[in-house]
Scaffold this motif. Structure first.
Motif, PDB file in Angstrom:
ATOM      1  N   GLU A 185       0.872  -1.114   0.007  1.00  0.00           N
ATOM      2  CA  GLU A 185      -0.048   0.036  -0.040  1.00  0.00           C
ATOM      3  C   GLU A 185       1.123   1.241  -0.088  1.00  0.00           C
ATOM      4  O   GLU A 185       0.415   2.270  -0.267  1.00  0.00           O
ATOM      5  CB  GLU A 185      -1.003  -0.060   1.245  1.00  0.00           C
ATOM      6  N   PHE A 186       2.176   0.935   0.376  1.00  0.00           N
ATOM      7  CA  PHE A 186       2.986   2.339   0.669  1.00  0.00           C
ATOM      8  C   PHE A 186       4.335   2.305  -0.403  1.00  0.00           C
ATOM      9  O   PHE A 186       5.115   3.080  -0.388  1.00  0.00           O
ATOM     10  CB  PHE A 186       3.704   2.332   1.977  1.00  0.00           C
ATOM     11  N   ALA A 187       3.755   1.419  -1.568  1.00  0.00           N
ATOM     12  CA  ALA A 187       4.847   1.439  -2.606  1.00  0.00           C
ATOM     13  C   ALA A 187       4.763   2.916  -3.431  1.00  0.00           C
ATOM     14  O   ALA A 187       3.826   3.051  -3.577  1.00  0.00           O
ATOM     15  CB  ALA A 187       4.833   0.103  -3.143  1.00  0.00           C
ATOM     16  N   THR A 188       6.087   3.523  -3.519  1.00  0.00           N
ATOM     17  CA  THR A 188       5.772   4.579  -4.408  1.00  0.00           C
ATOM     18  C   THR A 188       7.433   4.889  -4.999  1.00  0.00           C
ATOM     19  O   THR A 188       8.102   3.946  -4.938  1.00  0.00           O
ATOM     20  CB  THR A 188       5.505   5.725  -3.670  1.00  0.00           C
ATOM     21  N   THR A 189       7.730   6.043  -5.324  1.00  0.00           N
ATOM     22  CA  THR A 189       9.051   6.484  -6.033  1.00  0.00           C
ATOM     23  C   THR A 189       9.526   7.484  -5.251  1.00  0.00           C
ATOM     24  O   THR A 189       8.767   8.408  -4.975  1.00  0.00           O
ATOM     25  CB  THR A 189       8.992   6.297  -7.581  1.00  0.00           C
ATOM     26  N   ASP A 190      11.056   7.418  -5.196  1.00  0.00           N
ATOM     27  CA  ASP A 190      11.343   8.958  -4.491  1.00  0.00           C
ATOM     28  C   ASP A 190      11.815   9.861  -5.719  1.00  0.00           C
ATOM     29  O   ASP A 190      11.455   9.526  -6.935  1.00  0.00           O
ATOM     30  CB  ASP A 190      12.503   8.428  -3.684  1.00  0.00           C
ATOM     31  N   LYS A 191      12.295  10.936  -4.917  1.00  0.00           N
ATOM     32  CA  LYS A 191      12.747  12.008  -6.279  1.00  0.00           C
ATOM     33  C   LYS A 191      13.614  11.665  -7.431  1.00  0.00           C
ATOM     34  O   LYS A 191      13.749  12.283  -8.329  1.00  0.00           O
ATOM     35  CB  LYS A 191      13.063  13.174  -5.635  1.00  0.00           C
ATOM     36  N   GLU A 192      14.271  10.624  -6.931  1.00  0.00           N
ATOM     37  CA  GLU A 192      15.397   9.996  -8.040  1.00  0.00           C
ATOM     38  C   GLU A 192      14.758   9.042  -8.881  1.00  0.00           C
ATOM     39  O   GLU A 192      15.536   8.517  -9.818  1.00  0.00           O
ATOM     40  CB  GLU A 192      16.547   9.371  -7.313  1.00  0.00           C
ATOM     41  N   THR A 224      -0.388   7.454   3.022  1.00  0.00           N
ATOM     42  CA  THR A 224       0.453   7.407   1.826  1.00  0.00           C
ATOM     43  C   THR A 224       1.485   8.588   1.476  1.00  0.00           C
ATOM     44  O   THR A 224       1.061   9.574   1.755  1.00  0.00           O
ATOM     45  CB  THR A 224      -0.312   6.914   0.588  1.00  0.00           C
ATOM     46  N   VAL A 225       2.524   8.305   0.906  1.00  0.00           N
ATOM     47  CA  VAL A 225       3.221   9.384   0.302  1.00  0.00           C
ATOM     48  C   VAL A 225       3.303   9.195  -0.972  1.00  0.00           C
ATOM     49  O   VAL A 225       4.239   8.103  -1.515  1.00  0.00           O
ATOM     50  CB  VAL A 225       4.779   9.401   1.174  1.00  0.00           C
ATOM     51  N   GLY A 226       3.076  10.221  -1.815  1.00  0.00           N
ATOM     52  CA  GLY A 226       2.998  10.223  -3.371  1.00  0.00           C
ATOM     53  C   GLY A 226       4.572  10.272  -3.740  1.00  0.00           C
ATOM     54  O   GLY A 226       5.281  11.209  -3.199  1.00  0.00           O
ATOM     55  N   GLY A 227       4.819   9.765  -4.890  1.00  0.00           N
ATOM     56  CA  GLY A 227       6.220  10.227  -5.419  1.00  0.00           C
ATOM     57  C   GLY A 227       6.315  11.456  -6.153  1.00  0.00           C
ATOM     58  O   GLY A 227       5.343  12.170  -6.385  1.00  0.00           O
ATOM     59  N   ASP A 228       7.559  11.897  -6.325  1.00  0.00           N
ATOM     60  CA  ASP A 228       7.745  13.301  -6.955  1.00  0.00           C
ATOM     61  C   ASP A 228       7.631  12.921  -8.702  1.00  0.00           C
ATOM     62  O   ASP A 228       7.869  11.958  -9.273  1.00  0.00           O
ATOM     63  CB  ASP A 228       9.256  13.656  -6.739  1.00  0.00           C
TER      64      ASP A 228
END
Length: 250
Positions: free
Chosen positions: A43-50, A246-250
């Motif tokens: 549920e918390f899978a996302t991408t970082d700013k890189e 949740t934290v969205g990706g950049d």
């Protein structure tokens, strides 16, 4: 908030462990809090700013992060570098040998400087890093970066609060003027999930005056109630704490 509710129970002992940890959770462990069962963090899978894949979650003051696992211990990494490389042996602390653990995000009033130093906000703030203590599982993605954040509120709505549980508020007290003081009171009360602010005319006395009331709730109130007929300068607002972990990706 998003709860991870895929529960895999393979035997009676696992069921007992899960029931025990949930029963032992503190009062602030609510339906909005984060639950991680057997390291399912999809549920918390996302991408970082890189653009790299990462598991990230946001936990607000008063919420809990609950791990229940039957397959590996829970560790906290010393820093982000250790987290990224899964350096369990040299740069981590074991929090639970059996993988069952409940962490409550404290308010600033409590002595947890590592968790809320400078009042972290989202991905720009301080974070803590957790993972499965088994090397293969950690390398495979069984780990989670958690940001600890102040509560954030929905936009104020001119309505009274209603909904299941609002009939039993945490407290009803004088608002002492502006709504911000009511907002601050909810912010610093761990179990507060929303509040109603009223500013109405007190008809008693020779000179009627405006009085304010602040009502705090430990459930998420719905801003759908009637305000009644308001006189000029009278106000009724309902606000709720945001619930998205949740934290969205950049």
């Amino acid at each position: 908030s998003y709860n991870i509710s895929i529960i895999m129970i393979s035997n009676t002992n696992t069921l007992f462990l899960l029931a025990t940890i949930l029963a032992a959770a503190p009062f602030s462990a609510r339906a909005d809090s984060i639950e991680i069962v057997n390291w399912d963090v999809s549920e918390f899978a996302t991408t970082d700013k890189e653009g790299e894949s990462i598991n990230m979650a946001k936990a607000f003051v008063g919420e809990t992060v609950t791990w229940s696992s039957s397959n590996c211990p829970l560790v906290e990494f010393d820093d982000e570098s250790a987290f990224e490389s899964c350096n369990i042996a040299a740069e981590s602390t074991t929090l639970s040998e059996d993988g069952n653990y409940v962490l409550t995000v404290p308010s600033k009033k409590k002595k947890e400087p590592r968790m809320l130093r400078k009042g972290p906000k989202g991905k720009k703030g301080k974070a803590r890093f957790y993972g499965c203590g088994e090397q293969t599982a950690c390398d495979g993605g069984s780990k989670l970066k958690v940001f600890f954040s102040k509560k954030k509120f929905t936009k104020k709505v001119s309505a009274s609060c209603e909904g299941e549980g609002t009939e039993n508020p945490i407290s009803v007290s004088p608002g002492k003027g502006r709504m911000r003081k009511c907002w601050k009171q909810c912010m610093m009360t761990a179990e507060c999930l929303g509040f109603q602010y009223e500013r109405k005319t007190n008809p008693e006395g020779k000179r009627p005056k405006m009085i304010s009331t602040c009502t705090l709730y430990d459930v998420y109130p719905e801003a759908t109630g009637e305000t009644g007929d308001l006189l000029p300068k009278e106000k009724v607002f309902c606000l709720s704490v945001q619930t998205d972990n949740t934290v969205g990706g950049d």
